[in-house]
Scaffold this motif. Structure first.
Motif, PDB file in Angstrom:
ATOM      1  N   MET A   1      12.296   1.251   1.097  1.00 28.71           N
ATOM      2  CA  MET A   1      12.633   0.451  -0.065  1.00 28.71           C
ATOM      3  C   MET A   1      11.345   0.017  -0.762  1.00 28.71           C
ATOM      4  SD  MET A   1      14.797  -3.059  -0.208  1.00 28.71           S
ATOM      5  CE  MET A   1      14.299  -4.267  -1.405  1.00 28.71           C
ATOM      6  N   ILE A   2      11.319   0.165  -2.061  1.00 26.31           N
ATOM      7  CA  ILE A   2      10.187  -0.263  -2.878  1.00 26.31           C
ATOM      8  C   ILE A   2      10.692  -1.355  -3.815  1.00 26.31           C
ATOM      9  CG2 ILE A   2       8.452   0.449  -4.591  1.00 26.31           C
ATOM     10  CD1 ILE A   2       8.173   1.771  -1.774  1.00 26.31           C
ATOM     11  N   ARG A   3       9.936  -2.429  -3.924  1.00 25.80           N
ATOM     12  CA  ARG A   3      10.325  -3.533  -4.799  1.00 25.80           C
ATOM     13  C   ARG A   3       9.097  -4.192  -5.382  1.00 25.80           C
ATOM     14  NH1 ARG A   3       9.028  -8.175  -2.268  1.00 25.80           N
ATOM     15  NH2 ARG A   3       8.987  -8.212   0.001  1.00 25.80           N
ATOM     16  N   ALA A   4       9.310  -4.955  -6.450  1.00 21.47           N
ATOM     17  CA  ALA A   4       8.222  -5.743  -7.026  1.00 21.47           C
ATOM     18  C   ALA A   4       7.849  -6.856  -6.051  1.00 21.47           C
ATOM     19  CB  ALA A   4       8.654  -6.342  -8.360  1.00 21.47           C
ATOM     20  N   ALA A   5       6.574  -7.124  -5.951  1.00 18.22           N
ATOM     21  CA  ALA A   5       6.105  -8.210  -5.088  1.00 18.22           C
ATOM     22  C   ALA A   5       6.536  -9.549  -5.667  1.00 18.22           C
ATOM     23  CB  ALA A   5       4.585  -8.168  -4.964  1.00 18.22           C
ATOM     24  N   VAL A   6       6.729 -10.515  -4.773  1.00 20.36           N
ATOM     25  CA  VAL A   6       7.008 -11.897  -5.151  1.00 20.36           C
ATOM     26  C   VAL A   6       5.934 -12.780  -4.525  1.00 20.36           C
ATOM     27  CG1 VAL A   6       9.500 -11.516  -5.430  1.00 20.36           C
ATOM     28  CG2 VAL A   6       8.592 -12.236  -3.204  1.00 20.36           C
ATOM     29  N   VAL A   7       5.854 -14.020  -4.981  1.00 21.70           N
ATOM     30  CA  VAL A   7       4.808 -14.933  -4.517  1.00 21.70           C
ATOM     31  C   VAL A   7       4.788 -15.037  -2.989  1.00 21.70           C
ATOM     32  CG1 VAL A   7       4.021 -17.341  -4.551  1.00 21.70           C
ATOM     33  CG2 VAL A   7       4.737 -16.249  -6.665  1.00 21.70           C
ATOM     34  N   ASP A   8       5.951 -15.045  -2.367  1.00 23.65           N
ATOM     35  CA  ASP A   8       6.003 -15.163  -0.904  1.00 23.65           C
ATOM     36  C   ASP A   8       5.368 -13.975  -0.181  1.00 23.65           C
ATOM     37  OD1 ASP A   8       7.217 -17.620  -1.135  1.00 23.65           O
ATOM     38  OD2 ASP A   8       9.247 -16.871  -0.742  1.00 23.65           O
ATOM     39  N   ASP A   9       5.128 -12.856  -0.887  1.00 22.01           N
ATOM     40  CA  ASP A   9       4.491 -11.694  -0.286  1.00 22.01           C
ATOM     41  C   ASP A   9       2.970 -11.823  -0.198  1.00 22.01           C
ATOM     42  OD1 ASP A   9       6.820 -10.057   0.073  1.00 22.01           O
ATOM     43  OD2 ASP A   9       6.800  -9.640  -2.083  1.00 22.01           O
ATOM     44  N   TYR A  49      -0.425  -6.327 -11.062  1.00 16.52           N
ATOM     45  CA  TYR A  49       0.955  -6.302 -10.590  1.00 16.52           C
ATOM     46  C   TYR A  49       0.981  -5.637  -9.229  1.00 16.52           C
ATOM     47  CZ  TYR A  49       1.734  -7.131 -15.526  1.00 16.52           C
ATOM     48  OH  TYR A  49       1.694  -7.666 -16.795  1.00 16.52           O
ATOM     49  N   ALA A  50       2.028  -5.888  -8.449  1.00 18.71           N
ATOM     50  CA  ALA A  50       2.104  -5.297  -7.118  1.00 18.71           C
ATOM     51  C   ALA A  50       3.517  -4.831  -6.797  1.00 18.71           C
ATOM     52  CB  ALA A  50       1.634  -6.297  -6.065  1.00 18.71           C
ATOM     53  N   LEU A  51       3.579  -3.739  -6.056  1.00 17.61           N
ATOM     54  CA  LEU A  51       4.821  -3.253  -5.465  1.00 17.61           C
ATOM     55  C   LEU A  51       4.687  -3.362  -3.951  1.00 17.61           C
ATOM     56  CD1 LEU A  51       5.650   0.045  -7.428  1.00 17.61           C
ATOM     57  CD2 LEU A  51       6.550  -2.251  -7.819  1.00 17.61           C
ATOM     58  N   ILE A  52       5.808  -3.552  -3.295  1.00 20.10           N
ATOM     59  CA  ILE A  52       5.868  -3.681  -1.846  1.00 20.10           C
ATOM     60  C   ILE A  52       6.749  -2.567  -1.292  1.00 20.10           C
ATOM     61  CG2 ILE A  52       6.768  -5.138   0.045  1.00 20.10           C
ATOM     62  CD1 ILE A  52       4.243  -6.286  -1.200  1.00 20.10           C
ATOM     63  N   ALA A  53       6.311  -1.970  -0.178  1.00 19.93           N
ATOM     64  CA  ALA A  53       7.124  -1.005   0.564  1.00 19.93           C
ATOM     65  C   ALA A  53       7.629  -1.698   1.822  1.00 19.93           C
ATOM     66  CB  ALA A  53       6.309   0.224   0.936  1.00 19.93           C
ATOM     67  N   GLU A  54       8.931  -1.595   2.057  1.00 14.64           N
ATOM     68  CA  GLU A  54       9.536  -2.213   3.231  1.00 14.64           C
ATOM     69  C   GLU A  54      10.329  -1.190   4.035  1.00 14.64           C
ATOM     70  OE1 GLU A  54      10.632  -6.791   2.106  1.00 14.64           O
ATOM     71  OE2 GLU A  54      12.056  -5.256   1.476  1.00 14.64           O
ATOM     72  N   ASN A  55      10.360  -1.401   5.340  1.00 13.40           N
ATOM     73  CA  ASN A  55      11.312  -0.711   6.201  1.00 13.40           C
ATOM     74  C   ASN A  55      12.608  -1.503   6.165  1.00 13.40           C
ATOM     75  OD1 ASN A  55       9.940   1.508   7.208  1.00 13.40           O
ATOM     76  ND2 ASN A  55       9.065   0.372   8.920  1.00 13.40           N
ATOM     77  N   ASP A  56      13.713  -0.828   6.358  1.00 12.73           N
ATOM     78  CA  ASP A  56      15.001  -1.520   6.368  1.00 12.73           C
ATOM     79  C   ASP A  56      15.331  -2.135   7.718  1.00 12.73           C
ATOM     80  OD1 ASP A  56      15.623  -1.123   3.692  1.00 12.73           O
ATOM     81  OD2 ASP A  56      16.518   0.834   4.076  1.00 12.73           O
ATOM     82  N   ASP A  57      15.073  -1.391   8.791  1.00  8.93           N
ATOM     83  CA  ASP A  57      15.478  -1.875  10.103  1.00  8.93           C
ATOM     84  C   ASP A  57      14.373  -1.602  11.117  1.00  8.93           C
ATOM     85  OD1 ASP A  57      17.096  -2.964  12.086  1.00  8.93           O
ATOM     86  OD2 ASP A  57      18.010  -1.022  12.550  1.00  8.93           O
ATOM     87  N   PRO A  58      13.638  -2.587  11.562  1.00 15.42           N
ATOM     88  CA  PRO A  58      13.750  -3.981  11.126  1.00 15.42           C
ATOM     89  C   PRO A  58      13.108  -4.160   9.758  1.00 15.42           C
ATOM     90  CG  PRO A  58      11.921  -3.769  12.658  1.00 15.42           C
ATOM     91  CD  PRO A  58      12.561  -2.414  12.553  1.00 15.42           C
ATOM     92  N   GLU A  90       1.207   2.596  11.384  1.00 16.83           N
ATOM     93  CA  GLU A  90       2.434   2.895  12.128  1.00 16.83           C
ATOM     94  C   GLU A  90       3.577   3.374  11.226  1.00 16.83           C
ATOM     95  OE1 GLU A  90       2.423  -1.562  11.202  1.00 16.83           O
ATOM     96  OE2 GLU A  90       0.940  -0.100  11.911  1.00 16.83           O
ATOM     97  N   ALA A  91       3.428   3.183   9.913  1.00 13.75           N
ATOM     98  CA  ALA A  91       4.476   3.595   8.967  1.00 13.75           C
ATOM     99  C   ALA A  91       4.105   4.854   8.189  1.00 13.75           C
ATOM    100  CB  ALA A  91       4.774   2.448   7.996  1.00 13.75           C
ATOM    101  N   ARG A  92       2.881   5.347   8.394  1.00 14.16           N
ATOM    102  CA  ARG A  92       2.446   6.541   7.655  1.00 14.16           C
ATOM    103  C   ARG A  92       3.275   7.752   8.056  1.00 14.16           C
ATOM    104  NH1 ARG A  92      -3.848   4.977   8.193  1.00 14.16           N
ATOM    105  NH2 ARG A  92      -3.674   3.166   6.815  1.00 14.16           N
ATOM    106  N   GLY A  93       3.493   8.617   7.082  1.00 12.61           N
ATOM    107  CA  GLY A  93       4.302   9.801   7.318  1.00 12.61           C
ATOM    108  C   GLY A  93       5.782   9.561   7.095  1.00 12.61           C
ATOM    109  N   GLY A  94       6.149   8.324   6.777  1.00 10.86           N
ATOM    110  CA  GLY A  94       7.556   7.983   6.559  1.00 10.86           C
ATOM    111  C   GLY A  94       7.978   8.012   5.108  1.00 10.86           C
ATOM    112  N   GLY A  95       7.077   8.452   4.225  1.00  9.90           N
ATOM    113  CA  GLY A  95       7.424   8.559   2.808  1.00  9.90           C
ATOM    114  C   GLY A  95       7.129   7.325   1.974  1.00  9.90           C
ATOM    115  N   HIS A  96       6.545   6.288   2.588  1.00 15.87           N
ATOM    116  CA  HIS A  96       6.292   5.044   1.849  1.00 15.87           C
ATOM    117  C   HIS A  96       5.238   5.212   0.764  1.00 15.87           C
ATOM    118  CE1 HIS A  96       8.783   2.937   4.717  1.00 15.87           C
ATOM    119  NE2 HIS A  96       8.041   3.420   5.711  1.00 15.87           N
ATOM    120  N   GLY A  97       4.162   5.949   1.065  1.00 16.01           N
ATOM    121  CA  GLY A  97       3.122   6.174   0.059  1.00 16.01           C
ATOM    122  C   GLY A  97       3.665   6.936  -1.135  1.00 16.01           C
TER     123      GLY A  97
END
Length: 162
Positions: A1-9, A49-58, A90-97
């Motif tokens: 999941m890719i989303r816009a960063a928020v202040v809490d990030d 501006y910033a975008l964030i990459a997240e894993n879903d689970d966890p 640990e997340a490289r190769g998962g398509g996040h980049g």
């Protein structure tokens, strides 16, 4: 999941900035504070501006991209400069980049930006290979120039009175 960063990030972004600086063999250069990042990314005179990459689970933050617009006198249009792209090891190769870059490319297209540019260290072969797989053009004929610290201050003292 890719989303816009928020202040809490911001604390997580700052942590990843330090991880990126360590990977790029310059950990002492990553000096940005949370307050500086909040102002730069979310303040009234926003610098980037910033975008964030997240894993879903966890659900966890695994990467980020920081970018800012620029203007090209040659094309007469804006473009995007990617300052940082980082995915945790640990997340490289998962398509996040690729997902972060695709999200940034979509912003470029939506806003009519004709150029999407970034720099890569010449020794970073994994990144260079990845960028080539995207058909990115590597502009070897350009050399980046930088003034900072005392040389910047010296040149500023030579400016005509304002």
């Amino acid at each position: 999941m890719i989303r816009a960063a928020v202040v809490d990030d911001v604390p997580e972004i700052r942590a990843m900035i330090r991880e990126l600086a360590a990977y790029e063999r310059a950990p002492e250069q990553a000096k940005a504070t949370d307050a500086q990042l909040v102002e730069a990314l979310f303040g009234s005179d926003r610098a980037a501006y910033a975008l964030i990459a997240e894993n879903d689970d966890p659900k966890e933050v695994v990467g980020y991209a920081v970018w800012f617009p620029f203007f090209s006198t040659w094309t007469g249009t804006r473009g995007m400069h990617l300052d940082d792209l980082y995915v945790r090891p640990e997340a490289r190769g998962g398509g996040h980049g690729r997902a972060l870059l695709a999200g940034l490319a979509a912003i470029c297209v939506d806003r009519g930006y004709e150029r999407f540019e970034w720099r890569v260290l010449d020794w970073n072969e994994p990144a260079i290979g990845f960028y080539r797989s995207l058909r990115a053009e590597l502009l070897d004929e350009w050399t980046m120039c930088r003034l900072s610290g005392e040389p910047l201050a010296d040149l500023a003292r030579q400016a005509p009175a304002r």
